[in-house]
Enzyme design. Structure first.
Site, PDB file in Angstrom:
ATOM      1  N   ASP A  38       0.831  -1.211   0.000  1.00 17.51           N
ATOM      2  CA  ASP A  38       0.000   0.000   0.000  1.00 17.51           C
ATOM      3  C   ASP A  38       0.863   1.257   0.000  1.00 17.51           C
ATOM      4  OD1 ASP A  38      -2.300  -1.427   0.175  1.00 17.51           O
ATOM      5  OD2 ASP A  38      -2.466  -1.276   2.355  1.00 17.51           O
ATOM      6  N   LYS A  60      -4.299   2.588  -2.848  1.00 16.25           N
ATOM      7  CA  LYS A  60      -5.072   3.692  -3.405  1.00 16.25           C
ATOM      8  C   LYS A  60      -4.357   4.969  -3.018  1.00 16.25           C
ATOM      9  CE  LYS A  60      -8.939   3.156  -1.397  1.00 16.25           C
ATOM     10  NZ  LYS A  60     -10.250   3.488  -0.880  1.00 16.25           N
ATOM     11  N   MET A 173      -8.314   8.403   9.639  1.00 18.07           N
ATOM     12  CA  MET A 173      -8.822   8.770   8.307  1.00 18.07           C
ATOM     13  C   MET A 173      -9.716  10.002   8.306  1.00 18.07           C
ATOM     14  SD  MET A 173      -9.698   5.150   6.496  1.00 18.07           S
ATOM     15  CE  MET A 173     -10.560   4.299   7.773  1.00 18.07           C
TER      16      MET A 173
HETATM   17  N1  SAH Z   1      -4.526  -0.491   9.298  1.00  8.66           N
HETATM   18  C1  SAH Z   1      -4.005   0.805   9.643  1.00  8.66           C
HETATM   19  C2  SAH Z   1      -5.024   1.893   9.480  1.00  8.66           C
HETATM   20  C3  SAH Z   1      -5.492   2.064   8.053  1.00  8.66           C
HETATM   21  S1  SAH Z   1      -6.537   3.435   7.851  1.00  8.66           S
HETATM   22  C4  SAH Z   1      -3.452   0.777  11.082  1.00  8.66           C
HETATM   23  O1  SAH Z   1      -3.691  -0.173  11.811  1.00  8.66           O
HETATM   24  O2  SAH Z   1      -2.731   1.689  11.430  1.00  8.66           O
HETATM   25  C5  SAH Z   1      -5.387   4.681   7.433  1.00  8.66           C
HETATM   26  C6  SAH Z   1      -5.391   5.742   8.481  1.00  8.66           C
HETATM   27  O3  SAH Z   1      -4.497   5.391   9.525  1.00  8.66           O
HETATM   28  C7  SAH Z   1      -4.900   7.075   7.999  1.00  8.66           C
HETATM   29  O4  SAH Z   1      -5.890   7.792   7.324  1.00  8.66           O
HETATM   30  C8  SAH Z   1      -4.505   7.728   9.304  1.00  8.66           C
HETATM   31  O5  SAH Z   1      -5.628   8.181  10.018  1.00  8.66           O
HETATM   32  C9  SAH Z   1      -3.935   6.566  10.054  1.00  8.66           C
HETATM   33  N2  SAH Z   1      -2.464   6.511   9.881  1.00  8.66           N
HETATM   34  C10 SAH Z   1      -1.770   5.548   9.265  1.00  8.66           C
HETATM   35  N3  SAH Z   1      -0.444   5.820   9.294  1.00  8.66           N
HETATM   36  C11 SAH Z   1      -0.321   6.994   9.970  1.00  8.66           C
HETATM   37  C12 SAH Z   1       0.765   7.808  10.341  1.00  8.66           C
HETATM   38  N4  SAH Z   1       2.035   7.469  10.029  1.00  8.66           N
HETATM   39  N5  SAH Z   1       0.532   8.949  11.025  1.00  8.66           N
HETATM   40  C13 SAH Z   1      -0.731   9.308  11.346  1.00  8.66           C
HETATM   41  N6  SAH Z   1      -1.794   8.570  11.013  1.00  8.66           N
HETATM   42  C14 SAH Z   1      -1.614   7.433  10.345  1.00  8.66           C
END
Ligand code: SAH
Length: 500
Positions: A38, A60, A173
């Site tokens: 991703d 995406k 998100m």
């Molecule tokens: N499966 C992932 C979440 C996917 S949804 C998990 O467990 O972390 C994607 C969302 O995760 C982003 O829109 C943001 O809100 C958050 N996110 C992922 N990486 C991030 C980062 N490095 N810093 C801040 N938010 C993050």
């Protein structure tokens, strides 16, 4: 554990810091045949896969439609059906807003074996890197993770039922919807003066934290230009950041450092800079390629025991020599009757990696030091090295009675940095640039062009410094000693001289 044929592994990559993948996830990544990844997955992790593994981007980018999920699903099934071991690498944890369960269901329906390797989720790790625990005795005994937008759709999740059910709220998100969500939370009973923080690119060198109250955080985040990926945390625990912040206090935090070494040799430098908090831009200005001809090297390698000494002047010389030996059906035993000199620690390390220890390790690559170590001839010296290397070490040895076979085992060619990193260079988004050989300097213009600003220049040693000055660059610091440790110290020195 190694990745098994025909199996799909849904692996959590962690939130951004490549060190936050699990041990199991990393082992699978290193052994799989195909990796589907991703957008938010760290580039350093992709560098871990086997040289011949397929790397396919299936993420995406924001605003795109769903078609990529279909492509990704189809690839998962087809690659595994071909008998490949497949890692589906997902940001954070695959089962936290990661569509991991949908993919697992599809694999089950297609009778493809799969395993889930959980990851460190951004929901807890991103606040942690901002110095905010999701629970804390006396402040919060519960936390809820919610999305401000349903994955793949625009439906508004009903935040009202959650708003007063837990002391800590973590919102994923939600950058665009932050204002609306915050308003709803207040309408359904949360205190508008409650502390809140939004964290962009948490756990990485680009981490940016904005702190406010529930009723001001959206406005503050917008004013600071916060963009996805960002996580928002609401609750009394946010106030702990004042005393617990740590990540941004590391010495290179907020500094962007370009590494110009070829990708094969840059991992240690990159890791050390990242650990000090830097945002590292990989800008390889040289790359390693085959020499024009192997004839001289092959002839020499076939009669290694005739040489009194073999001199390796770089880790690439060692790596390439051993790769060639293997292709000639030879191995380290070919060195049994020959003494080995290695210039510098990295070269010695690479030799140790092949099971051999060096008889001599001169610190510098100068004729004088080589001669001091080897003493006077007569005798023969094999010098497998870069094609068209500088003549000085050879002539110094010749003058002292040695017969030198100077054979090419690799050549330097211009590097090929990623377009996005070249853009960062052109935009002036690099604070410090490191040069690790004269050829990195001479290739700069042709490979990367002019920088958008004037980054501070740090060089590994005197010949690199000379090349930089001849190219009209001001040199801010030179490594002492001329190795990775010295270079990191020089970067720290340069960073201290910058205004914050
Ligand atoms: N499966 C992932 C979440 C996917 S949804 C998990 O467990 O972390 C994607 C969302 O995760 C982003 O829109 C943001 O809100 C958050 N996110 C992922 N990486 C991030 C980062 N490095 N810093 C801040 N938010 C993050």
């Amino acid at each position: 554990m190694t990745a098994a044929a025909g199996t799909v592994y849904l692996v959590g990559a962690g939130p951004g810091d490549p060190g936050l993948i699990t041990v199991r996830g990393l082992e699978l990544l290193r052994t799989c045949d195909v990796v589907l990844y991703d957008r938010l997955v760290a580039a350093e992790l992709l560098a871990e896969v086997k040289a011949d593994a397929e790397k396919i981007f299936v993420g995406k980018t924001p605003g795109q439609t769903h078609s990529r999920q279909l492509v990704s699903d189809a690839l998962l099934v087809s690659k595994a059906s071909e008998g490949k071991s497949v890692v589906r690498l997902k940001g954070g944890d695959p089962f936290v807003f990661g569509r991991g369960a949908e993919e697992a269901a599809l694999l089950r329906a297609s009778s493809i074996p799969f395993e889930i390797v959980p990851g460190v989720t951004s929901a807890t790790a991103v606040p942690a890197y901002a110095g905010i625990p999701v629970t804390h005795r006396g402040l919060s005994a519960s936390f809820v993770v919610l999305t401000a937008r349903e994955e793949g759709g625009d439906a508004d999740p009903d935040v009202s039922k959650l708003s007063v059910g837990a002391e800590t709220l973590v919102l994923l998100m939600g950058v665009a919807a932050l204002e609306k969500i915050a308003r709803r939370l207040v309408e359904s009973g949360r205190d508008p003066r409650e502390p809140a923080a939004t964290i962009e690119w948490g756990t990485t060198g680009k981490q940016k934290v904005v702190v406010g109250k529930l009723d001001t955080i959206a406005e503050k985040a917008a004013a600071s230009g916060i963009r996805p990926p960002a996580t928002t945390i609401v609750g009394p625990v946010v106030s702990l950041r004042d005393s617990l912040r740590w990540f941004e206090d590391r010495p290179l935090f907020g500094r962007t450092v370009a590494v110009t070494r070829p990708p094969q040799g840059s991992r240690e430098l990159t890791t050390r800079l990242v650990q000090l908090g830097a945002d590292v831009v990989s800008l390889p200005l040289i790359d390693i390629a085959e020499p024009d001809s192997w004839a001289a090297a092959d002839e020499a390698l076939a009669k290694l025991s005739d040489y009194s000494w073999v001199v390796f002047a770089s880790m690439h010389a060692v790596a390439r020599t051993f790769a060639r030996l293997r292709s000639l059906d030879l191995d380290a035993r070919a060195f049994a009757h020959t003494k080995i000199a290695c210039v510098g620690e990295r070269t010695r390390h690479e030799l140790a990696h092949h099971g051999l220890s060096a008889d001599l390790v001169p610190e510098r690559f100068t004729g004088a030091e080589m001669v001091a170590g080897l003493g006077d001839g007569p005798g023969t010296v094999l010098f497998p090295r870069v094609q068209d290397g500088p003549p000085e070490p050879v002539s110094a040895l010749t003058e002292h009675g040695w017969q030198v076979d100077d054979v090419a085992v690799y050549s330097n060619i211009p590097g090929k940095p990623d377009a996005s990193n070249l853009q960062r260079w052109a935009d002036g988004d690099v604070d410090i640039v490191t040069f690790t050989s004269a050829s990195t300097v001479t290739n700069l213009g042709a490979v990367a062009g002019h920088p958008g600003s004037s980054p501070l220049v740090v060089c590994i040693g005197p010949s690199t410094e000379r090349a930089a000055r001849e190219a009209g660059l001001d040199v801010a610091a030179v490594a002492e000693p001329h190795d990775t440790g010295g270079l990191v110290a020089a970067v720290l020195h340069a960073a201290r001289s910058m205004q914050s």
